[in-house]
Design a protein around this motif. Structure first.
Motif, mmCIF file in Angstrom:
data_model
loop_
_atom_site.group_PDB
_atom_site.id
_atom_site.type_symbol
_atom_site.label_atom_id
_atom_site.label_comp_id
_atom_site.label_asym_id
_atom_site.label_seq_id
_atom_site.Cartn_x
_atom_site.Cartn_y
_atom_site.Cartn_z
ATOM 1 N N GLU A 126 0.836 -1.207 0.000
ATOM 2 C CA GLU A 126 0.000 0.000 0.000
ATOM 3 C C GLU A 126 0.868 1.252 0.000
ATOM 4 N N TYR A 127 1.961 1.234 0.757
ATOM 5 C CA TYR A 127 2.886 2.364 0.779
ATOM 6 C C TYR A 127 3.552 2.537 -0.586
ATOM 7 N N ILE A 128 4.017 1.450 -1.161
ATOM 8 C CA ILE A 128 4.721 1.519 -2.449
ATOM 9 C C ILE A 128 3.780 1.991 -3.552
ATOM 10 N N LYS A 133 1.247 7.200 -7.256
ATOM 11 C CA LYS A 133 0.006 7.928 -7.519
ATOM 12 C C LYS A 133 0.243 9.430 -7.473
ATOM 13 N N LYS A 134 -0.714 10.173 -8.048
ATOM 14 C CA LYS A 134 -0.655 11.638 -7.985
ATOM 15 C C LYS A 134 -0.867 12.083 -6.540
ATOM 16 N N PRO A 135 -0.141 13.132 -6.112
ATOM 17 C CA PRO A 135 -0.319 13.614 -4.732
ATOM 18 C C PRO A 135 -1.749 14.123 -4.510
ATOM 19 N N ARG A 136 -2.337 13.679 -3.428
ATOM 20 C CA ARG A 136 -3.679 14.108 -3.018
ATOM 21 C C ARG A 136 -3.832 13.765 -1.552
ATOM 22 N N LEU A 137 -4.948 14.140 -0.978
ATOM 23 C CA LEU A 137 -5.223 13.786 0.406
ATOM 24 C C LEU A 137 -5.587 12.305 0.458
ATOM 25 N N VAL A 152 -3.032 9.357 7.915
ATOM 26 C CA VAL A 152 -2.842 10.195 6.734
ATOM 27 C C VAL A 152 -1.456 9.901 6.174
ATOM 28 N N LEU A 153 -1.394 9.658 4.867
ATOM 29 C CA LEU A 153 -0.128 9.368 4.194
ATOM 30 C C LEU A 153 0.207 10.500 3.236
ATOM 31 N N GLN A 154 1.460 10.942 3.261
ATOM 32 C CA GLN A 154 1.903 12.052 2.421
ATOM 33 C C GLN A 154 3.279 11.734 1.836
ATOM 34 N N PRO A 155 3.394 11.681 0.486
ATOM 35 C CA PRO A 155 4.724 11.482 -0.105
ATOM 36 C C PRO A 155 5.661 12.630 0.267
ATOM 37 N N ILE A 156 6.925 12.298 0.546
ATOM 38 C CA ILE A 156 7.937 13.277 0.944
ATOM 39 C C ILE A 156 9.032 13.294 -0.111
#
Length: 196
Positions: A126-128, A133-137, A152-156
């Motif tokens: 799920e993380y990978i 994916k496109k950044p979104r909430l 909440v997951l946010q790409p860094i």
């Protein structure tokens, strides 16, 4: 005497007049409608409250500068020399847990919650998948067996080059308490309106 009392009680619950029957049926229909409105309000408000809380947590994550993440995770190529001397920064996010997942799926707890609880760990895939994916909430509610948490997951990283994913989570008990207070307030006001 008992027959009179019995007849009087029966007249309250089984009205003989057409007016009484219409009033009773109207009140029953009104009660069902108000109950349905209360349930729909609860469902709608729960989605709005959870989404607002997730958006707030995402904003807190996005306010952390990229070089702070690099310093926290030991990537020294982009660390400001002045910050390197001070050691890793400390995070303070009230009532929240914080974890970092790198591009390989390695999971690191950065900040435990106020009661020492660790953030929930999701499936590595799920993380990978989120990195592609496109950044979104992106948020979900997870129950790890102890407490339900909003995650909440946010790409860094920099645009086009993601270093990993930051995961922030908080328990949902305060949100549920707020929803239940709203529901009971609505039901209480509905009962008062029906009595009038």
């Amino acid at each position: 005497m008992r027959i009179k009392i019995s007849n009087r009680m029966k007249s309250y619950f089984v009205p003989d007049s057409l007016r009484g029957q219409l009033l009773a049926r109207t009140l029953i229909i009104l009660a069902v409608i108000l109950l349905l409105i209360g349930v729909l309000q609860y469902l709608f408000m729960s989605e709005v409250i959870y989404q607002n809380k997730a958006s707030s947590l995402q904003s807190q994550l996005m306010s952390i500068p990229h070089d702070v993440w690099d310093q926290q995770l030991g990537s020294s190529d982009s660390i400001d020399p002045m910050r390197r001397e001070k050691g890793p920064p400390r995070f303070f996010i009230p009532q929240a847990n914080l974890a970092y997942i790198d591009v390989s799926g390695n999971y690191t707890v950065i900040l435990s919650g106020p009661n020492g609880e660790n953030p929930p760990k999701l499936d590595t895939q799920e993380y990978i998948n989120l990195l592609n994916k496109k950044p979104r909430l992106y948020y979900k509610v997870v129950n790890d067996g102890k407490e339900e948490q909003l995650v909440v997951l946010q790409p860094i990283g920099h645009p086009g080059h993601q270093n990993g994913i930051a995961q922030i989570s908080t328990i949902t008990n305060p949100l549920k308490d707020l929803l239940m207070r709203q529901l009971f307030t609505f039901l209480g006001l509905s009962v008062i309106a029906m009595l009038f």
